[in-house]
Design a protein around this motif. Structure first.
Motif: not given
Lengths: 183, 660
Positions: A54-58, A60, A84
């Protein structure tokens, strides 16, 4: 009980989430390896490793499939690490009714990581081999463990019950139940 | 059983609200592979030149490459095609990311959209279930905001979403389609999506993609990954750091911007600033990047890290960027990197092309300075430089006031403004804005690429051949020693002989025959990638890539089961390239359109240029008008094209065998 020394091989996949770029190569190659015949198809939905991405929440987070469970859990946790927030099932390895990960998409049969058990043997799991970002690394070490013979499961269970209720009550209950069961 | 491809396209008619899963003809795969090739074929068959860009009959095709969704590293590209509002030609704008593989796993090779919805809608594709869903509530949202809202309302956090922002909704001619860290930006594909009232396409797939010869195919993938590891440790000496490795230019990872800031042009692509890259600037920009870049990112199944998550406020990631969009806003506005990264966040949400948007804004301010536009055209524009760019971007994506004119891009805006504005739209080829680059001496290779590249973007035709010779013969000899990627040994000889100065330097060297071969090779590799969905970053763009002409036929055939060798792949590629040209010829493309940006080079050589173009056309099997000859078309099994071009008077019936 007598204890004895024995050698144990410990295999560890070390997951460095800071190095993950979210490319999902691990999912691709995992599902390809487990295809029959080997590599004849791929489908990340069948993978035994899943990347929460979820890139927008950083976020991985690669997670491996673990044991099957018939029931979902009642309480769930949310982790906040360095600001996060990770979802309720983020770190969980279970193949469980509450989510689609770690199940065959067509049959719903549970999937579990087997460290690429394969013939011929694959020394380093494919997900690790394909992770050029080195978010996944593989370690094998031999440990000499002093192992006491493990008590039988039933023994352990009964001992726990006796700890709580006393041997007399447990013995009574056993006699009664055995009679009922045997009649 | 179909291998590598699914064998189905998803056809959606937005006028009728109908959805159909259509089996495709395997012979078309053999003829064109997929991606751009089959897109071009669908356009030829279904979009005649009478259809213009904003007609409902214009198709919007999201075509995945043949190998997309297989384990081939880096095969994740989707070719978006439509008739472009900007060039009025057949557009093929591409995106990597995760959307294409997801569509493949949902069971489709292409999404073909026609018609126009009366109300804003989005598509939700979940394997066999496809819904056209109402999108009124998403109107006005940014592209990433839209994607997020859709994932939430569907309860599908893993859905991949391609969407447009305000620019697409308002049919800005350079509107993009955004998809997380990737976007199809060029030629206004987002405007056509907006014209169809299609706000987004969300996809989730859980089906298998099959491989014909698994063992052989996987061995090739493993070899490529091994090569990529070696290549990461051995950057090519003598080229700028961003081009020394694999992937797209490593703008996100590397801080040294001396080459771009001093050799590329600022503002409306005119001003070079020698000596700009001082120690202070380097320190400041490095600090900006280190602070705002929160992670390097990859596309689907690719080990490269060409993208980055950028944070402009308190969030850890506000948007994602890659490549030269890092600098286009900064340089367009004569500002600094902090400004560039901040405005790019807004631009990404609005969904605009990062080459065209900053140049169009700088163009407007130049026209103001020149008195062609006046203060009355810019009511309420702030006085500060950066503020003006934010203001202009906002007017453009809303098509308000002067923004409505500028939203057509520099070429069409200049036509509307008149009063000599045309001279300010100077950095275009085929009516679309180019890299801001102004150089001295004509380079014959780049001359032909700028003239004839139908993507209308130099980065989509250049690549495998070094951009300039190395200073010494020793360096050049060392470079060619380990260069199996070339089609044959002559390419090495041409490079070894190529000097920076003297007889064997540009513009006379490489000689026209060698120039034709070099240009053709570079373009060919892009056409291979555009059909397979392989990212140029592992194949056609960098020097010494893992995938090349001697490897790709086996990769494609082992994945797809097609009987394909190097000769066969060359033939397919030539067929696709010719069909793209045929589509454009019947849309009015002529030799007259094939020229570099006006002032790209200071020193020009009309006779040499004519000779180069003549020879290249001949080399390609085209006549002197740039139209494929009957022989060429027959050899490529494109007889149906001959018939049409003759009927339209484009291919003059000079009788068979007449080759100029």
């Amino acid at each position: 009980m007598k204890s004895e020394k024995r050698k144990k091989v410990v295999k560890t996949i070390r997951i460095d989430v800071d190095k993950c770029n979210g490319c999902r190569a691990c999912e691709v190659i995992c599902s390809a390896l487990h295809a029959k015949p080997k590599y004849s198809s791929n489908n990340p939905a069948r993978s035994r490793i899943r990347v929460t991405r979820d890139p927008l929440s950083n976020l991985y987070l690669p997670v491996y499939a673990g044991d099957y469970t018939a029931a979902e859990c009642a309480g769930r946790d949310r982790y906040v690490i360095d600001g996060k927030e990770y979802g309720e099932c983020a770190f969980c390895r279970a193949s469980c009714p509450s989510r689609e990960a770690f199940k065959e998409p067509d049959s719903d049969l549970p999937l579990k990581c087997d460290l690429c058990e394969s013939d011929p043997t694959i020394e380093v799991p494919m997900c690790v081999q394909w992770c050029l970002a080195e978010a996944l690394t593989f370690e094998v070490r031999e440990e000499e463990v002093e192992e006491e013979p493990k008590p039988e499961d039933v023994d352990a269970g009964l001992t726990a019950l006796a700890d709580r209720h006393g041997w007399d009550k447990v013995a009574d209950a056993l006699r009664r139940l055995a009679k009922d069961g045997g009649s | 059983m179909r291998y590598a491809e699914t064998g189905f396209n998803l056809e959606v008619d937005l006028t009728r609200g109908s959805v159909e899963r259509v089996p495709t003809d395997p012979r078309l795969t053999a003829h064109h592979l997929g991606g751009l090739g089959t897109n071009a074929k669908l356009f030829w068959d279904r979009v005649p030149p009478e259809v213009s860009h904003f007609d409902p009959e214009n198709l919007l095709i999201f075509g995945t490459g043949l190998l997309v969704g297989t384990p081939a590293p880096g095969c994740n590209r989707t070719v978006v095609s439509c008739i472009s509002p900007q060039t009025r030609l057949f557009a093929f704008s591409m995106m990597g990311g995760f959307w294409g593989p997801e569509l493949k796993h949902a069971g489709y090779d292409k999404l073909v959209v026609r018609g126009r919805s009366p109300e804003p809608v989005y598509l939700w594709i979940r394997d066999d279930r496809v819904e056209i869903r109402e999108a009124r509530h998403l109107k006005g949202l940014g592209s990433l905001e839209t994607a997020e809202a859709i994932r939430q309302e569907l309860g599908e956090p893993h859905a991949q979403v391609a969407s447009i922002g305000l620019a697409g909704e308002n049919r800005v001619f350079f509107a993009s389609i955004e998809q997380g860290k990737s976007s199809a930006s060029r030629c206004g594909v987002g405007a056509v999506m907006g014209d169809k009232n299609l706000k987004a396409v969300a996809v989730r797939g859980s089906k298998d993609v099959y491989i014909a010869k698994p063992a052989e195919f996987l061995e090739m993938c493993n070899e490529a990954l091994a090569f990529i590891k070696v290549r990461a440790k051995s950057p090519i000496p003598g080229v700028m750091p961003i081009l020394a490795g694999l992937g797209s230019p490593q703008e996100m990872a590397i801080h040294d911007e001396k080459w771009h800031t001093e050799n590329f042009a600022w503002g409306n692509a005119r001003v070079r600033r020698k000596g700009f890259w001082t120690k202070d600037v380097a320190e400041q920009w490095t600090g900006t990047m280190e602070t705002m870049r929160t992670r390097l990112l990859s596309c689907h199944n690719c080990p490269m890290k060409c993208g980055a998550a950028i944070s402009v406020d308190t969030r850890l990631c506000s948007y994602m960027m890659k490549c030269f969009s890092k600098l286009t806003y900064t340089m367009g506005a004569f500002s600094d990197l902090d400004f560039g990264l901040r405005i790019a966040q807004k631009a990404t949400e609005h969904g605009v092309d990062a080459f065209s948007a900053p140049q169009t804004m700088a163009f407007a301010l130049e026209l103001l300075e020149a008195g062609i536009l006046t203060d009355a055209d810019f009511p309420g524009m702030p006085a500060d430089n950066e503020g003006r760019f934010y203001w202009l971007l906002d007017r453009i994506v809303r098509r308000e006031g002067i923004g409505d004119v500028l939203a057509d891009g520099t070429y069409w805006a200049a036509q509307r403004i008149g009063k000599g504005a045309e001279a300010f739209a100077h950095n275009n080829i085929k009516k679309t804005e180019q890299l801001p680059l102004k150089l001295g001496m004509l380079n014959p290779i780049y001359f032909l690429m700028y003239c004839t590249g139908e993507k209308a973007n130099i980065t989509q035709i250049e690549g495998n051949y070094p951009q300039a010779p190395f200073a010494t013969r020793e360096e050049r000899e060392a470079f060619v020693k380990d260069w199996p990627q070339v089609p044959d040994e002559r390419f090495k000889e041409w490079f070894v002989e190529w000097e920076l100065r003297g007889e064997k330097s540009i513009p006379q060297y490489p000689p026209p025959d060698a120039t034709c071969e070099i240009v053709n090779w570079q373009e060919k590799m892009h056409y291979v990638d555009d059909a397979t969905g392989m990212c140029a970053g592992l194949s056609s763009f960098p020097l010494k890539p893992p995938f090349h002409i001697h490897i790709l036929p086996k990769l494609i055939s082992s994945a797809s089961g097609l009987d394909l060798d190097e000769t066969g792949l060359n033939q397919v590629t030539k067929r696709n390239r010719t069909l793209v040209r045929a589509n454009n010829l019947r849309r009015g493309l002529t030799r007259e359109d094939e020229k570099p940006p006006e002032d790209h080079w200071k020193n020009r050589f009309p006779e040499l240029e004519k000779q180069l173009l003549d020879e290249y056309y001949r080399f390609k099997g085209w006549n002197l008008d740039g139209v494929p000859t009957r022989e060429t078309l027959a050899e490529l099994d494109l007889g149906y094209v001959t018939e049409d071009l003759v009927k339209r008077g484009i291919l003059k019936d000079e009788g068979a065998g007449v080759t100029p």
